[in-house]
Design a protein around this motif. Structure first.
Motif, short mmCIF file in Angstrom:
data_model
loop_
_atom_site.label_atom_id
_atom_site.label_comp_id
_atom_site.label_asym_id
_atom_site.label_seq_id
_atom_site.Cartn_x
_atom_site.Cartn_y
_atom_site.Cartn_z
N UNK A 1 1.18 -4.15 -8.17
CA UNK A 1 -0.06 -4.43 -8.05
C UNK A 1 -0.22 -3.46 -7.52
N UNK A 2 -1.89 -2.76 -7.34
CA UNK A 2 -2.31 -2.19 -6.69
C UNK A 2 -2.36 -2.38 -4.99
N UNK A 3 -3.46 -3.65 -4.76
CA UNK A 3 -3.92 -4.23 -4.36
C UNK A 3 -3.26 -5.53 -3.76
N UNK A 4 -2.46 -5.85 -3.21
CA UNK A 4 -1.40 -6.72 -3.85
C UNK A 4 -1.65 -7.92 -2.69
N UNK A 59 5.65 -1.53 2.15
CA UNK A 59 5.45 0.29 1.22
C UNK A 59 5.45 0.73 2.41
N UNK A 60 5.78 2.09 2.32
CA UNK A 60 6.13 3.27 3.14
C UNK A 60 5.04 4.18 2.61
N UNK A 91 5.94 3.48 -6.24
CA UNK A 91 3.92 2.63 -5.47
C UNK A 91 4.93 2.89 -3.89
N UNK A 92 6.01 3.39 -3.93
CA UNK A 92 6.13 3.86 -1.52
C UNK A 92 6.98 2.04 -1.60
N UNK A 93 6.93 1.10 -2.48
CA UNK A 93 7.40 -0.72 -2.23
C UNK A 93 8.78 -0.27 -1.94
#
Length: 138
Positions: A1-4, A59-60, A91-93
């Motif tokens: 999800x892009x904008x969690x 997220x990083x 996604x960096x998560x």
């Protein structure tokens, strides 16, 4: 999800809106079924408040872009020993379940040749609910 965080906020808003509507229906139309629905909402609300609700992944990012395939190493502060490590997704998560304690994290970036370089060390982080999901923008 892009904008969690936005999605999580939307679902939380809808949950409390449903809770409020259920309480109003119970007030104006008392009945055992309406009481059961309000009771279920109350149990779920208590679970969320005590830490059993949804947990967002950490997220990083680096310069605002997701840092994919980075290694997040988790060290126990008291033992000064690595207890877990996670690799970030595309996604960096990342998400880590750990015992309740204090930790510090290091982040290693993947180089083009496949090696890794340590680029960040955090201050102490308390895992009060046994989860580390802190976000970092480097």
């Amino acid at each position: 999800i892009a904008n969690q965080k936005s999605v999580a906020w939307l679902f939380e808003f809808l949950f409390f809106l449903g809770f409020a509507v259920s309480v109003a229906i119970l007030y104006y139309s008392p009945g055992w079924w309406n009481a059961v629905i309000v009771g279920l909402y109350a149990v779920i609300a208590v679970l969320q408040v005590t830490g059993y609700g949804p947990v967002n992944a950490g997220k990083v990012t680096k310069n605002g872009l997701p840092l994919q395939n980075a290694i997040v190493r988790i060290y126990n502060v008291n033992l000064n020993r690595e207890i877990a490590h996670k690799v970030t997704s595309t996604t960096g998560t990342y998400y880590a379940l750990v015992p309740k304690a204090d930790y510090y994290l290091t982040i290693e970036e993947r180089n083009a040749d496949g090696t890794y370089t340590k680029i960040f060390t955090s201050t102490a982080v308390r895992a009060t609910h046994g989860v580390i999901s802190r976000s970092f923008d480097l």
